[in-house]
Design a protein around this motif. Structure first.
Motif, short mmCIF file in Angstrom:
data_model
loop_
_atom_site.label_atom_id
_atom_site.label_comp_id
_atom_site.label_asym_id
_atom_site.label_seq_id
_atom_site.Cartn_x
_atom_site.Cartn_y
_atom_site.Cartn_z
N GLU A 33 0.85 -1.19 0.00
CA GLU A 33 0.00 0.00 0.00
C GLU A 33 0.88 1.24 0.00
OE1 GLU A 33 -1.07 1.11 4.56
OE2 GLU A 33 -2.36 -0.37 3.59
N ALA A 34 0.30 2.37 -0.43
CA ALA A 34 1.10 3.60 -0.53
C ALA A 34 0.19 4.82 -0.48
CB ALA A 34 1.90 3.60 -1.83
N SER A 35 0.78 5.93 -0.09
CA SER A 35 0.09 7.21 -0.12
C SER A 35 0.26 7.84 -1.50
CB SER A 35 0.68 8.15 0.94
OG SER A 35 2.02 8.49 0.58
N GLY A 69 -4.77 9.18 9.52
CA GLY A 69 -4.54 10.55 9.96
C GLY A 69 -4.93 11.50 8.86
N ARG A 70 -3.98 12.29 8.40
CA ARG A 70 -4.25 13.25 7.31
C ARG A 70 -3.93 12.67 5.94
NH1 ARG A 70 -1.28 18.59 8.52
NH2 ARG A 70 -2.33 19.11 6.58
#
Length: 95
Positions: A33-35, A69-70
């Motif tokens: 997974e990744a942002s 979170g953000r």
């Protein structure tokens, strides 16, 4: 089973797979997974471009997003999506 609905979903998936950037994003997410910022860094595409492609992949049901979170973290929607990515990669390599 409504085959029309299945055909529509298959069409959406096929359309989502018809882009090199989206395929690269799927291959990256198949690893972990990744942002969005991590995907931008790995792909070299702009943040808005990656975000737009992720929206298409999400609409096609290939990826899901979860807030941490953000930050939104993206991952493949199911193990079957990973199987699809691997099968496409294997088919491309066998040519």
């Amino acid at each position: 089973m409504d085959y029309h609905d299945v055909d529509d979903r298959l069409f959406d998936i096929g359309r989502a797979l018809g882009c090199r950037v989206r395929l690269a994003l799927l291959r990256t997410l198949e690893e972990a997974e990744a942002s969005v910022s991590e995907l931008v860094e790995r792909s070299g595409a702009t943040q808005s471009n990656v975000s737009n492609h992720l929206a298409i992949l999400r609409d096609a049901g290939l990826v899901v997003a979860e807030r941490d979170g953000r930050v939104m973290r993206y991952r493949l929607a199911s193990p079957q999506v990973g199987d699809l990515v691997n099968a496409l990669s294997a088919a491309a390599e066998s040519r």
